[in-house]
Design an enzyme around this catalytic site. Structure first.
Site, mmCIF file in Angstrom:
data_model
loop_
_atom_site.group_PDB
_atom_site.id
_atom_site.type_symbol
_atom_site.label_atom_id
_atom_site.label_comp_id
_atom_site.label_asym_id
_atom_site.label_seq_id
_atom_site.Cartn_x
_atom_site.Cartn_y
_atom_site.Cartn_z
ATOM 1 N N LYS A 107 -9.722 -43.794 -9.864
ATOM 2 C CA LYS A 107 -9.726 -42.355 -10.131
ATOM 3 C C LYS A 107 -8.337 -41.822 -10.455
ATOM 4 O O LYS A 107 -8.204 -40.765 -11.072
ATOM 5 C CB LYS A 107 -10.348 -41.627 -8.959
ATOM 6 C CG LYS A 107 -11.797 -42.100 -8.765
ATOM 7 C CD LYS A 107 -12.631 -41.222 -7.942
ATOM 8 C CE LYS A 107 -14.113 -41.532 -8.046
ATOM 9 N NZ LYS A 107 -14.489 -42.874 -7.552
HETATM 10 C C1 LIG Z 1 -15.747 -43.366 -7.854
HETATM 11 C C2 LIG Z 1 -15.906 -44.810 -7.722
HETATM 12 C C3 LIG Z 1 -16.948 -45.486 -8.351
HETATM 13 C C4 LIG Z 1 -18.019 -44.774 -9.148
HETATM 14 O O1 LIG Z 1 -17.532 -44.213 -10.332
HETATM 15 P P1 LIG Z 1 -18.376 -43.076 -11.080
HETATM 16 O O2 LIG Z 1 -17.542 -42.657 -12.213
HETATM 17 O O3 LIG Z 1 -18.579 -41.987 -10.078
HETATM 18 O O4 LIG Z 1 -19.664 -43.703 -11.478
HETATM 19 C C5 LIG Z 1 -17.009 -46.858 -8.215
HETATM 20 N N1 LIG Z 1 -16.106 -47.530 -7.476
HETATM 21 C C6 LIG Z 1 -15.083 -46.911 -6.861
HETATM 22 C C7 LIG Z 1 -14.147 -47.720 -6.047
HETATM 23 C C8 LIG Z 1 -14.947 -45.536 -6.964
HETATM 24 O O5 LIG Z 1 -13.928 -44.930 -6.342
#
Ligand SMILES: *Cc1c(COP(=O)(O)O)cnc(C)c1O
Length: 490
Positions: A107
């Protein structure tokens, strides 16, 4: 320009979409067209420059100088190493490591950019208000958002996470965030309840009015915000360019991607890149035991009213996948009326799409899932086979990729999006690598043990966490969020 998936708003600028976060009255902002971008034109460029090329057509009111400054985070040492998202060769597939940012979560790729996108957007729509960012997190968004927004002038951020629903490391990451404008609140209930409660806040006109008197407006740093999605389109271009450069993909031929999925933002970004002309073949969606999407892709029925499981891949413990609405908008041929009927609140989170839309979905995405034992087993098996350590989220992706291979025999070069460092989930990763462990392990000891076992370095953002002073966290019921906000800001 941007329009609403529910047809209730159109002809909005990027700045308006980013400032508002979501469409008032329901719906999500989507670009009205997908500009074409040739990957060939990006060959030899750095990640930073590619980011500028990918984002430019979507942000017409941003000057090139401003945008150039914004994407500089990918080159200024914010991410460890010169490559913010290296494509690692593992076996005969690739792993795109998206966790080299300050919080060791994928993120960071978007949340290091969003605050500046928002700042420019605010001045472009001539709003002189301060922004109050509300975030619901299943673990990783929270810290990445806190880190992105901390000490930003004119911005405040409150992160809500499900009490007991995040790992010890994730919790500690959030509570040790510095910054005078950051707040962390634990909400009783699971992530979906927490997210729903935060979404309701956005629709509370009385609270909005109270905040407006304090010169504050709401926005969102969740992936419903266009400013969160757009920077994610970049790394699929980057993955493809690296695959070509490494000789894994012959120029112009297709590359598959596997995406560990929760709110469907990461996957949607891959789909958007494909729409822009990137030669992506199969897009593979990987879910954990909360496999609501897998059921949808086989039946056309989205049923979010079901048992919720807390898993070892907590960032994917999601039943109401927010960005799926954007995906269905495209799959239905941009039929806002259909989207409105499916997402009508009277359906209580359950709807059935028409056969044409379902067929379109099935032709676009392959969906699979992995249960808890399979995920642990995949971590251990992959380590033995490749000396590569998957975190539990990425391991879900790996397992679904193996199932996909077994079913389809598709030999197309495939990239697995790796969404977290294994060190964020050391305890479970160790359990996988060393066999069953009796009781709860100390997460901090586990970090060191994982280093010793694998020789991998603990990411900078996770070092020394247990010794940092932590903020006390307020705990509240989902219904109590309004009161908490009133106390903080009014
Ligand atoms: C947020 C997250 C996801 C999921 O991603 P999305 O874009 O919400 O589908 C998967 N793995 C990790 C480690 C995350 O932090």
């Amino acid at each position: 320009m941007y329009e609403s998936t529910r047809g209730n708003l159109s002809e909005q600028t990027a700045s308006q979409a980013i400032t508002l976060g979501m469409v008032p009255g329901g719906g999500l902002f989507v670009p009205s067209t997908f500009p074409a971008l040739n990957w060939q034109d990006l060959q030899g460029l750095t990640y930073r420059d590619i980011a500028q090329h990918v984002m430019t057509p979507y942000l017409p009111e941003f000057s090139q100088d401003v945008l150039s400054d914004i994407v500089n985070v990918y080159a200024d040492g914010t991410f460890d190493g010169p490559n913010p998202a290296p494509l690692i060769s593992v076996g005969n597939f690739g792993v795109l490591e998206l966790w080299h940012g300050p919080t060791a979560a994928f993120k960071d790729m978007a949340l290091q950019v969003l605050p500046n996108l928002m700042k420019v957007s605010l001045s472009s729509v001539e709003l002189n208000s301060d922004v109050l960012i509300l975030v619901a997190t299943s673990g990783d968004t929270g810290k990445a958002a806190l880190e992105g927004f901390k000490n930003r002038e004119g911005m405040h951020i409150v992160v809500f996470y499900p009490e007991g629903g995040v790992s010890a490391v994730q919790e500690r990451q959030m509570t040790t965030t510095e910054g005078t404008n950051t707040h962390v609140v634990a909400v009783k209930g699971n992530f979906d309840e927490c997210q729903a409660a935060v979404k309701r806040i956005f629709a509370l006109d009385s609270l909005k009015a109270q905040l407006q008197e304090k010169n504050l407006i709401f926005s969102s740093a969740n992936s419903i915000n266009w400013g969160r999605l757009l920077p994610q389109v970049v790394y699929y271009y980057w993955a493809y360019l690296q695959a070509v450069e490494q000789g894994k993909v012959t120029p112009g031929s297709k590359m598959n991607v596997v995406v560990p999925t929760g709110n469907f933002g990461n996957l949607l970004a891959a789909y958007y890149a494909k729409r822009m002309g990137l030669p992506i073949g199969q897009i593979i969606s990987a879910s954990n035991k909360n496999n609501v999407l897998v059921d949808f892709f086989s039946t056309g029925v989205y049923q979010s009213q079901r048992a919720f499981f807390q898993t070892i891949s907590p960032s994917m413990d999601i039943l109401v996948s927010s960005n799926f609405e954007r995906f269905l908008y495209e799959m239905s041929g941009r039929d806002a009326q259909k989207i409105r009927s499916w997402y009508d609140s009277s359906n209580q989170g359950m709807f059935t799409v028409d056969p044409d839309t379902l067929k379109q979905c099935q032709d676009t995405v392959y969906a699979g899932w992995s249960d808890e034992d399979e995920t642990l087993e995949t971590i251990s098996r992959s380590y033995k086979a490749y000396q590569y350590v998957f975190d539990p989220h990425t391991a879900v992706g790996m397992k679904v990729y193996e199932d996909y291979l077994a079913t389809t025999k598709d030999q197309t070069f495939t990239v697995i999006a790796s969404t977290a460092s294994p060190f964020k989930f050391s305890s479970n990763v160790l359990t996988a690598l060393q066999g069953k462990q009796e009781s709860l392990r100390d997460e901090w000891v586990a970090l060191d043990d994982l280093t010793k076992l694998t020789g991998w370095k603990i990411p900078l953002g996770l070092q020394g966490l247990n010794n940092k002073p932590a903020k006390t966290v307020e705990v509240c019921e989902a219904e109590g969020i309004v009161e908490v906000l009133q106390r903080m800001f009014i």
